[in-house]
Motif scaffolding. Structure first.
Motif, PDB file in Angstrom:
ATOM      1  N   THR A   1       0.871  -1.170   0.000  1.00 15.62           N
ATOM      2  CA  THR A   1       0.000   0.000   0.000  1.00 15.62           C
ATOM      3  C   THR A   1       0.908   1.220   0.000  1.00 15.62           C
ATOM      4  N   VAL A   2       0.679   2.114  -0.986  1.00 13.96           N
ATOM      5  CA  VAL A   2       1.529   3.305  -1.099  1.00 13.96           C
ATOM      6  C   VAL A   2       0.666   4.555  -1.181  1.00 13.96           C
ATOM      7  N   GLN A   3       1.242   5.679  -0.785  1.00  9.94           N
ATOM      8  CA  GLN A   3       0.577   6.964  -0.931  1.00  9.94           C
ATOM      9  C   GLN A   3       0.719   7.416  -2.377  1.00  9.94           C
ATOM     10  N   THR A   4      -0.352   7.976  -2.928  1.00 10.35           N
ATOM     11  CA  THR A   4      -0.308   8.486  -4.288  1.00 10.35           C
ATOM     12  C   THR A   4      -0.937   9.875  -4.340  1.00 10.35           C
ATOM     13  N   ASN A   5      -0.582  10.597  -5.380  1.00 12.37           N
ATOM     14  CA  ASN A   5      -1.277  11.825  -5.752  1.00 12.37           C
ATOM     15  C   ASN A   5      -1.947  11.543  -7.073  1.00 12.37           C
ATOM     16  N   THR A   6      -3.215  11.875  -7.173  1.00  9.76           N
ATOM     17  CA  THR A   6      -3.956  11.629  -8.404  1.00  9.76           C
ATOM     18  C   THR A   6      -4.536  12.932  -8.916  1.00  9.76           C
ATOM     19  N   ARG A   7      -4.314  13.184 -10.191  1.00  9.48           N
ATOM     20  CA  ARG A   7      -4.869  14.360 -10.857  1.00  9.48           C
ATOM     21  C   ARG A   7      -5.881  13.859 -11.891  1.00  9.48           C
ATOM     22  N   PHE A   8      -7.077  14.377 -11.834  1.00  8.26           N
ATOM     23  CA  PHE A   8      -8.098  14.069 -12.826  1.00  8.26           C
ATOM     24  C   PHE A   8      -8.202  15.263 -13.756  1.00  8.26           C
ATOM     25  N   VAL A   9      -8.068  15.019 -15.047  1.00 12.65           N
ATOM     26  CA  VAL A   9      -8.114  16.109 -16.015  1.00 12.65           C
ATOM     27  C   VAL A   9      -8.890  15.654 -17.248  1.00 12.65           C
ATOM     28  N   SER A  10      -9.678  16.569 -17.771  1.00 10.20           N
ATOM     29  CA  SER A  10     -10.438  16.308 -18.983  1.00 10.20           C
ATOM     30  C   SER A  10     -10.226  17.483 -19.920  1.00 10.20           C
TER      31      SER A  10
ATOM     32  N   ARG B   1     -12.073  13.656 -27.083  1.00 13.72           N
ATOM     33  CA  ARG B   1     -12.078  14.115 -25.696  1.00 13.72           C
ATOM     34  C   ARG B   1     -11.167  13.189 -24.908  1.00 13.72           C
ATOM     35  N   PHE B   2     -10.375  13.770 -24.016  1.00 11.07           N
ATOM     36  CA  PHE B   2      -9.476  13.000 -23.171  1.00 11.07           C
ATOM     37  C   PHE B   2      -9.908  13.154 -21.719  1.00 11.07           C
ATOM     38  N   ASP B   3     -10.239  12.054 -21.072  1.00 18.19           N
ATOM     39  CA  ASP B   3     -10.571  12.013 -19.652  1.00 18.19           C
ATOM     40  C   ASP B   3      -9.512  11.141 -18.991  1.00 18.19           C
ATOM     41  N   LEU B   4      -8.633  11.779 -18.237  1.00 19.14           N
ATOM     42  CA  LEU B   4      -7.466  11.094 -17.710  1.00 19.14           C
ATOM     43  C   LEU B   4      -7.405  11.139 -16.192  1.00 19.14           C
TER      44      LEU B   4
ATOM     45  N   ILE C   1       4.105   6.175 -17.993  1.00 17.05           N
ATOM     46  CA  ILE C   1       4.712   7.089 -18.953  1.00 17.05           C
ATOM     47  C   ILE C   1       5.746   8.001 -18.313  1.00 17.05           C
ATOM     48  N   GLY C   2       6.883   8.066 -18.958  1.00 17.55           N
ATOM     49  CA  GLY C   2       7.944   9.005 -18.624  1.00 17.55           C
ATOM     50  C   GLY C   2       8.366   9.730 -19.888  1.00 17.55           C
ATOM     51  N   GLN C   3       9.318  10.620 -19.753  1.00 20.03           N
ATOM     52  CA  GLN C   3       9.813  11.399 -20.894  1.00 20.03           C
ATOM     53  C   GLN C   3      10.257  10.481 -22.036  1.00 20.03           C
ATOM     54  N   ASP C   4      10.972   9.414 -21.706  1.00 21.82           N
ATOM     55  CA  ASP C   4      11.474   8.508 -22.737  1.00 21.82           C
ATOM     56  C   ASP C   4      10.342   7.861 -23.528  1.00 21.82           C
ATOM     57  N   ASP C   5       9.223   7.587 -22.872  1.00 24.33           N
ATOM     58  CA  ASP C   5       8.083   6.974 -23.556  1.00 24.33           C
ATOM     59  C   ASP C   5       7.434   7.959 -24.528  1.00 24.33           C
ATOM     60  N   LEU C   6       7.367   9.228 -24.129  1.00 24.34           N
ATOM     61  CA  LEU C   6       6.785  10.237 -25.012  1.00 24.34           C
ATOM     62  C   LEU C   6       7.632  10.431 -26.265  1.00 24.34           C
TER      63      LEU C   6
ATOM     64  N   LEU D   1      -2.380  14.427 -27.218  1.00 24.08           N
ATOM     65  CA  LEU D   1      -2.137  13.853 -25.893  1.00 24.08           C
ATOM     66  C   LEU D   1      -0.676  14.014 -25.519  1.00 24.08           C
ATOM     67  N   ARG D   2       0.222  13.748 -26.450  1.00 25.19           N
ATOM     68  CA  ARG D   2       1.663  13.879 -26.198  1.00 25.19           C
ATOM     69  C   ARG D   2       2.007  15.318 -25.786  1.00 25.19           C
ATOM     70  N   SER D   3       1.432  16.278 -26.468  1.00 24.66           N
ATOM     71  CA  SER D   3       1.674  17.681 -26.155  1.00 24.66           C
ATOM     72  C   SER D   3       1.262  17.999 -24.719  1.00 24.66           C
ATOM     73  N   PHE D   4       0.103  17.498 -24.294  1.00 26.29           N
ATOM     74  CA  PHE D   4      -0.346  17.703 -22.917  1.00 26.29           C
ATOM     75  C   PHE D   4       0.592  17.009 -21.934  1.00 26.29           C
ATOM     76  N   LEU D   5       0.933  15.758 -22.209  1.00 24.63           N
ATOM     77  CA  LEU D   5       1.751  14.987 -21.274  1.00 24.63           C
ATOM     78  C   LEU D   5       3.164  15.551 -21.136  1.00 24.63           C
ATOM     79  N   TYR D   6       3.705  16.149 -22.196  1.00 19.63           N
ATOM     80  CA  TYR D   6       5.012  16.803 -22.081  1.00 19.63           C
ATOM     81  C   TYR D   6       5.012  17.874 -21.007  1.00 19.63           C
ATOM     82  N   GLU D   7       3.861  18.523 -20.803  1.00 19.80           N
ATOM     83  CA  GLU D   7       3.749  19.573 -19.796  1.00 19.80           C
ATOM     84  C   GLU D   7       3.822  19.037 -18.364  1.00 19.80           C
ATOM     85  N   ILE D   8       3.452  17.785 -18.167  1.00 16.94           N
ATOM     86  CA  ILE D   8       3.352  17.272 -16.795  1.00 16.94           C
ATOM     87  C   ILE D   8       4.367  16.186 -16.453  1.00 16.94           C
ATOM     88  N   VAL D   9       5.033  15.627 -17.452  1.00 20.32           N
ATOM     89  CA  VAL D   9       5.980  14.530 -17.183  1.00 20.32           C
ATOM     90  C   VAL D   9       7.364  15.074 -16.899  1.00 20.32           C
TER      91      VAL D   9
END
Length: 88
Positions: free
Chosen positions: A11-20, A27-30, A55-60, A80-88
């Motif tokens: 059991t681990v602590q996580t942070n979860t972000r919900f974004v649409s 439409r992307f619901d993540l 996903i990490g930078q290398d995967d993008l 999607l890649r453009s969005f994920l580059y902002e957060i990874v």
């Protein structure tokens, strides 16, 4: 009944972000889950599509990775890649 053999049960602590957000065609619901479990990578769940990837930078930077993981065409994967580059 055979005894269950666990490979791990943590059991681990996580942070979860919900974004649409709305792209040109899709439409992307993540749900983006961050923990210390994936060596700095994020677990990105496509809620409506029922798909996920770690996903990490290398995967993008890997050609075709998002297209395969989320069953997307090139244009939608690029949004999607453009969005994920902002957060990874």
């Amino acid at each position: 009944m055979a005894e269950r053999m666990y490979l791990y049960d943590d059991t681990v602590q996580t942070n979860t972000r919900f974004v649409s957000f709305m792209g040109e065609n899709a439409r992307f619901d993540l749900a983006i889950i961050v923990s210390d479990r994936y060596y700095g990578k994020k677990l990105v769940l496509d809620i409506q599509g029922g798909r996920f990837a770690i996903i990490g930078q290398d995967d993008l930077d890997e050609p075709g990775y998002l297209e395969e993981a989320y069953n997307l065409n090139e244009e939608d994967a690029e949004e999607l890649r453009s969005f994920l580059y902002e957060i990874v």
